[in-house]
Design an enzyme around this catalytic site. Structure first.
Site, PDB file in Angstrom:
ATOM      1  CE  LYS A 185      -9.206  -7.055  -5.067  1.00  0.00           C
ATOM      2  NZ  LYS A 185      -9.652  -8.476  -4.761  1.00  0.00           N
ATOM      3  N   GLY A 238       0.068 -10.148  -0.572  1.00  0.00           N
ATOM      4  CA  GLY A 238      -0.414 -11.283  -1.359  1.00  0.00           C
ATOM      5  C   GLY A 238       0.744 -12.122  -1.852  1.00  0.00           C
ATOM      6  CB  THR A 240       6.082 -13.868  -4.957  1.00  0.00           C
ATOM      7  OG1 THR A 240       6.427 -14.028  -3.576  1.00  0.00           O
ATOM      8  CG2 THR A 240       7.252 -13.242  -5.688  1.00  0.00           C
ATOM      9  CD  GLU A 241       5.346 -15.055 -10.201  1.00  0.00           C
ATOM     10  OE1 GLU A 241       5.189 -14.390 -11.252  1.00  0.00           O
ATOM     11  OE2 GLU A 241       6.467 -15.243  -9.694  1.00  0.00           O
ATOM     12  N   GLY A 243       2.300  -9.748  -6.749  1.00  0.00           N
ATOM     13  CA  GLY A 243       3.077  -8.550  -6.484  1.00  0.00           C
ATOM     14  C   GLY A 243       3.864  -8.085  -7.690  1.00  0.00           C
ATOM     15  CD  GLU A 260       3.318  -9.592   4.707  1.00  0.00           C
ATOM     16  OE1 GLU A 260       3.032 -10.677   4.148  1.00  0.00           O
ATOM     17  OE2 GLU A 260       2.795  -9.188   5.748  1.00  0.00           O
ATOM     18  CB  CYS A 294       3.149 -13.850   4.623  1.00  0.00           C
ATOM     19  SG  CYS A 294       1.878 -13.415   3.422  1.00  0.00           S
ATOM     20  CD  GLU A 395       3.548 -18.161   0.948  1.00  0.00           C
ATOM     21  OE1 GLU A 395       3.451 -17.547   2.021  1.00  0.00           O
ATOM     22  OE2 GLU A 395       3.490 -17.604  -0.169  1.00  0.00           O
TER      23      GLU A 395
END
Length: 509
Positions: A185, A238, A240-241, A243, A260, A294, A395
């Site tokens: 995706k 992508g 953190t949230e 993930g 990651e 990142c 970030e």
């Protein structure tokens, strides 16, 4: 599909999902505009996949995994095919890097340089597959114990907009070399090179169903893919949230995971390192890819004795960077991916002002003649940044960096490790002992000493804490695409009857 339409004078391609070796219609009629970030123009439209679309792609992948054409292919034949795919990639390099520049706005010099490395990922993993050996394990008694590794199955892969092909290929090369299959995706912002690569690989001989693509938004299509009961491994690059959400879904079906996620890379600059060189690395690390990486060099932590000189030279370097049309070979900085991302970067410039940092360069949208509707931001530097400021902790994901002074090595490490993230870190020093000492103590999965943003297909890539779990690249990634089976063979020929002489038995296990 790839059906051309017209918007004004611009050809707009209409794409569908890629399943069973071809593009197919998908979605419930809802279409997503794909834009050129340098102009704001719509260049393509893609569907927002439904649950039925996801299921269709998963069934295709499962059939390929269990079928003779792929699942029955021996290791040497698969390695030969993967090397052929690498050759096909190289033969289409010009088309791919220009399409990537059009779709994500990175200057053509950057996309050419980055994409030209990617065939090596496929060749490396093909070599690892040929060199693979399973274990024979010494055990007590008259037994032969060995292991067999079997491919885990379907890898669901959610890729981001910043490095569409590079991040895809880091995973795809390992998937193919291990005999797994994948449903990808891609970001709804940058699906075009992923679709093109699937077409190239299919024409080069990759069996249908091995490499499928579903299109759509992350919170809908991406979520449905990550929670599909038939996935065996989830790979996601992508935020953190995102993930956390996807990882929780995949955990319900006990899928392997490699993620990651976010980063806030600290760069520790010691006063024994050449300031001019440190500034050149700073600009590269902070502004390559418009800072949308990142591992962006987003926190420069500089020894107090060279701090003022570093800031002044970084200011001059930053203001010299040429912003413009990504297809112009003279352009050094392109747009960010969207109006939303541009506004996010500018909001952090406002936070820097509000929290008392000193703006050194940028902090505003860039105006580019002929590209008035593009999403350009001037490269931004804030100095005198404290560790409690938002621009130090959060970030930004844009051409944005901060500079903070430190006193000594302990202070540098304290500042570097004052973050929920732990993806990458960099050290600038000529002191060999210090370099290794600090590398061992900084919280990061990747450390560069006197360099930045370097990777290799053989080198493991990934982070700790809020930067994710698992590793891409290297044998670590290869090994994580298998289930390990232990086979225990009794080699003795003596009689056995536990229930005839239970009291005399010496061991149960």
């Amino acid at each position: 599909m790839n059906i051309p339409a017209k918007t004004g004078s611009i050809d707009v391609e209409i794409h569908g999902n890629f399943v069973d070796g071809r593009e197919v219609e998908a979605g419930n009629g809802e279409m997503i505009d794909v834009r050129n970030p340098a102009t704001g123009d719509v260049i393509a439209r893609i569907p927002n996949s439904t649950a039925a679309d996801i299921d269709h792609a998963m069934k295709s992948a499962r059939a390929a995994f269990e079928g003779r054409a792929w699942g029955g292919m021996d290791t040497r034949a698969r390695a030969r095919l993967i090397n052929k795919l690498a050759d096909a990639f190289e033969a289409n390099l010009d088309t791919l890097y220009r399409l990537e520049t059009l779709n994500n706005g990175r200057p053509v010099n950057e996309t050419r340089a980055q994409l030209s490395r990617l065939p090596d990922f496929f060749r490396y993993f093909a070599g690892v597959a040929l060199a693979r050996r399973d274990s024979v394990i010494p055990v007590e008694g008259a037994y032969l114990n060995y292991t067999l590794r079997t491919p885990i199955g379907i890898v669901a892969n959610c890729t981001p907009f910043n490095h569409p092909l590079m991040i895809l290929c880091k995973s795809l090369a390992a998937v193919l070399a291990t005999g797994c299959v994948t449903v990808v995706k891609p970001s709804e912002y940058t699906p075009l090179t992923t679709l093109k690569l699937a077409q190239i690989f299919t024409e080069a001989g990759l069996p249908s169903g091995v490499f499928n693509i579903v299109l759509g938004y992350g919170p809908s299509a991406g979520r449905m893919l990550s929670e599909h009961p038939d996935i065996n491994k989830l790979v996601l690059t992508g935020g953190t949230e995102a993930g956390r959400i996807a990882g929780s879904s995949a955990a319900k079906v006990f899928a392997h995971q490699t993620m990651e996620l976010g980063g806030k890379t600290p760069v520790m600059v010691f006063d024994d390192f050449d300031v001019e060189q440190a500034v050149n690395y700073a600009a590269f690390g902070a502004f390559i890819g418009a800072g949308q990486t990142c591992v962006c060099a987003s926190r420069h932590i500089v020894q107090a004795s060279i701090y003022d000189e570093f800031v002044a030279k970084l200011q001059a370097k930053t203001k010299s960077i040429r912003i413009g049309d990504p297809f112009d070979p003279n352009t050094q900085l392109g747009p960010v991916i969207s109006a939303r991302q541009r506004d996010r970067v500018l909001s952090y410039a406002r936070f820097g002002h509000e929290d008392g940092a000193r703006l050194v360069a940028g902090g505003v949208a860039a105006k580019i003649a002929g590209h008035e509707n593009g999403f350009f931001v001037e490269p931004t530097v804030f100095a005198d940044v404290r560790s409690d400021m938002r621009i130090f902790q959060e970030e930004v994901f844009g051409p944005f960096t901060s500079v903070t002074p430190f006193k000594d090595e302990a202070d540098a490490l304290r500042l570097a490790n004052d973050s929920p993230f732990g993806l990458a870190a960099a050290i600038r020093t000529r002191d060999v002992a210090r370099a290794h000492r600090v590398a061992g103590r900084v919280k990061a999965g990747i450390v560069w000493i006197n360099d930045h943003h370097r990777l290799d297909p053989a080198s493991p890539w990934g982070g700790v804490d809020d930067s994710g779990i698992g590793r891409e690249c290297g044998t670590e990634s290869f090994d994580d695409h298998f289930n390990t089976k232990s086979v225990m063979v009794a080699t003795g020929d003596g009689p056995f009857d536990w229930y005839r002489d239970t009291a005399g038995q010496k061991r149960l296990n």
